[in-house]
Design a protein around this motif. Structure first.
Motif, short mmCIF file in Angstrom:
data_model
loop_
_atom_site.label_atom_id
_atom_site.label_comp_id
_atom_site.label_asym_id
_atom_site.label_seq_id
_atom_site.Cartn_x
_atom_site.Cartn_y
_atom_site.Cartn_z
N GLU A 123 0.85 -1.18 0.00
CA GLU A 123 0.00 0.00 0.00
C GLU A 123 0.88 1.24 0.00
OE1 GLU A 123 -1.55 -2.34 2.37
OE2 GLU A 123 -3.27 -2.68 1.03
N SER A 151 -0.80 -9.41 11.39
CA SER A 151 -0.97 -8.91 10.02
C SER A 151 -0.41 -9.94 9.04
CB SER A 151 -0.26 -7.57 9.87
OG SER A 151 1.13 -7.78 9.83
N GLY A 152 -0.27 -9.52 7.76
CA GLY A 152 0.24 -10.44 6.76
C GLY A 152 1.70 -10.77 6.98
N ASP A 176 -3.66 -16.34 4.01
CA ASP A 176 -3.48 -16.20 2.57
C ASP A 176 -3.06 -17.51 1.91
OD1 ASP A 176 -4.15 -13.54 2.86
OD2 ASP A 176 -2.08 -12.84 2.98
N ASP A 205 -12.92 -15.40 6.47
CA ASP A 205 -13.78 -14.78 7.49
C ASP A 205 -15.26 -14.96 7.11
OD1 ASP A 205 -14.95 -13.08 9.34
OD2 ASP A 205 -13.60 -11.39 8.97
N VAL A 246 -5.19 -8.64 10.29
CA VAL A 246 -6.03 -9.74 10.78
C VAL A 246 -7.00 -9.24 11.88
CG1 VAL A 246 -6.01 -12.11 11.69
CG2 VAL A 246 -4.21 -11.37 10.14
N ALA A 256 -9.06 -7.22 11.38
CA ALA A 256 -10.33 -7.06 10.67
C ALA A 256 -11.19 -8.32 10.82
CB ALA A 256 -10.07 -6.79 9.18
N THR A 309 -5.71 -2.38 8.13
CA THR A 309 -4.65 -2.69 7.17
C THR A 309 -3.73 -1.47 7.02
OG1 THR A 309 -6.29 -2.24 5.49
CG2 THR A 309 -5.81 -4.53 5.88
O1 KG4 Z 1 -1.60 -5.15 8.03
P1 KG4 Z 1 -1.70 -5.65 6.63
O2 KG4 Z 1 -2.42 -4.76 5.62
O3 KG4 Z 1 -0.29 -5.87 5.99
C1 KG4 Z 1 0.87 -6.24 6.70
O4 KG4 Z 1 1.46 -5.37 7.39
O5 KG4 Z 1 1.19 -7.43 6.60
O6 KG4 Z 1 -2.36 -7.09 6.70
C2 KG4 Z 1 -2.75 -7.83 5.55
C3 KG4 Z 1 -3.20 -9.21 6.02
C4 KG4 Z 1 -3.43 -10.22 4.89
O7 KG4 Z 1 -2.73 -11.39 5.19
C5 KG4 Z 1 -4.96 -10.46 4.92
O8 KG4 Z 1 -5.33 -11.77 4.53
C6 KG4 Z 1 -5.28 -10.22 6.39
O9 KG4 Z 1 -4.45 -9.11 6.74
N1 KG4 Z 1 -6.69 -9.90 6.60
C7 KG4 Z 1 -7.53 -10.69 7.30
C8 KG4 Z 1 -8.82 -10.10 7.21
N2 KG4 Z 1 -8.72 -8.95 6.47
C9 KG4 Z 1 -7.40 -8.84 6.10
N3 KG4 Z 1 -7.31 -11.83 7.96
C10 KG4 Z 1 -8.36 -12.42 8.57
N4 KG4 Z 1 -9.62 -11.93 8.52
C11 KG4 Z 1 -9.91 -10.78 7.86
N5 KG4 Z 1 -11.16 -10.32 7.83
#
Ligand code: KG4
Ligand code: ZN
Length: 331
Positions: free
Chosen positions: A12, A136-137, A167, A184, A270, A272, A300
């Protein structure tokens, strides 16, 4: 104090202007997801190139949305890490160049603490101390937060990050990317009937391990395929998600109890996850522990959370020279 922030640690490109740490004047986010989706994950080289293409337009939009001029900015901050090095360099270079051009102070901000600070924007009343769960991811961290700038890293993943497993499991199931939001949604229609392992590691450890769970899900999918069975996607999603949630919730509450904290703050992509939020809240009601998580759009990656974290760093007396001298990009 108007803080201009840059975030480009992953996929992003984001620039924000935030007043006094909590009031978002603008928060522009250019997502690259549609480009990376065909690879099933973020390709670092492509991410860096796209940041270069987007950053100036995103910054211009941030000033337009906030209806401010460059000279209205008091402090410039940028994510220093952790993240993809090539990607980080773009936002960080833009931040430093802007600070230099405006003759304003610059501070480097830790991305993890940025995720925590997203909660300061969503909840005006929130103050440390608290237990932090950042999922997070790319990261899975349990931290003990003492004040607005100091935190202790108490546990982290020894292999895959929580979001990364969402993912990868989704990719194996062939249901799309990013997997988190899809799983989710599917999980609402499924049952936890596949009994995936809850890896808690040693009794006294706050670390996590998710690669065993990932392998268990993949093996279960393979053996069903070999038997000619079709597993319900909804059940796989629900069983997997419950296994991740149980471990995250258990360890967060264990740490809060051990440190005597009455608040748990969830953040990262996560955060979210609607089931994780609900599971924390249910347990929080029983244990009289308050649960906070950011608004969905701040879960995110975004630059507003970096601006908030940078504001508190600056207020604590952190100097530009000290930030430049930060010995590594990690915690
Ligand atoms: O914080 P982020 O935008 O990027 C990092 O800093 O990594 O997190 C992205 C991650 C992805 O792996 C995505 O699958 C996860 O957050 N994610 C979720 C949900 N929405 C986004 N994981 C579980 N449930 C959700 N609703
Ligand atoms: Zn992040």
């Amino acid at each position: 104090m108007n803080v201009l922030a840059f975030e480009s640690s992953c996929d992003e490109t984001s620039v924000a202007i935030v007043r006094d740490g909590r009031e978002v004047l603008s928060n522009v986010i250019a997502s690259q997801i549609s480009t990376h989706v065909k690879f099933g994950g973020v390709v670092p080289e492509i991410a860096s190139r796209m940041h270069v293409e987007q950053i100036n337009a995103v910054m211009r939009q941030a000033f337009n949305d906030a209806d401010l001029k460059p000279q209205d900015i008091d402090l410039v901050v940028g994510t220093m890490g952790p993240g993809l090095v090539g990607a980080l360099l773009i936002g960080l270079s833009a931040a430093k160049a802007t600070a230099l051009a405006l003759n304003k102070p610059f501070l480097g901000v830790n991305h993890i603490y940025g995720h925590v600070a997203a909660n300061y924007i969503s909840h005006a009343e929130l103050k440390p101390p608290f237990t932090g769960l950042i999922v997070s991811g790319g990261h899975t961290y349990l931290i003990d937060v003492d004040d607005f700038v100091h935190f202790e890293l108490v546990g982290q993943t020894r292999d895959d990050a929580a979001g990364e497993v969402f993912d990868k499991v989704a990719r194996k199931m062939g249901i799309g990317y990013p997997g988190g939001p899809i799983i989710d949604k599917l999980a609402y229609e499924g049952e936890d009937n596949l009994h995936f392992p809850r890896v808690m590691l040693e009794e006294d450890s706050y670390d996590f391990s998710f690669s065993g769970l990932k392998t268990a899900v993949i093996n279960t999918l393979h053996s069903a395929e070999q038997r000619g069975d079709t597993l319900k996607h909804e059940d796989v999603a629900r069983s997997f998600q419950d296994a991740v949630t149980d471990v995250l919730v258990e360890k967060a509450f264990r740490l809060a109890r051990e440190r005597g904290r009455d608040t748990i703050v969830l953040s990262g992509g996560v955060a979210a996850n609607s089931h994780l939020r609900r599971a924390l809240e249910e347990r929080g009601d029983e244990a009289s522990i308050r649960i906070f998580y950011p608004d969905l759009k701040l879960c995110t990656d975004n630059a507003a959370m970096i601006a908030s974290a940078g504001y508190y760093l600056y207020q604590s007396g952190q100097s530009t020279a000290k930030a430049y001298a930060t010995p590594n990009l990690g915690l």
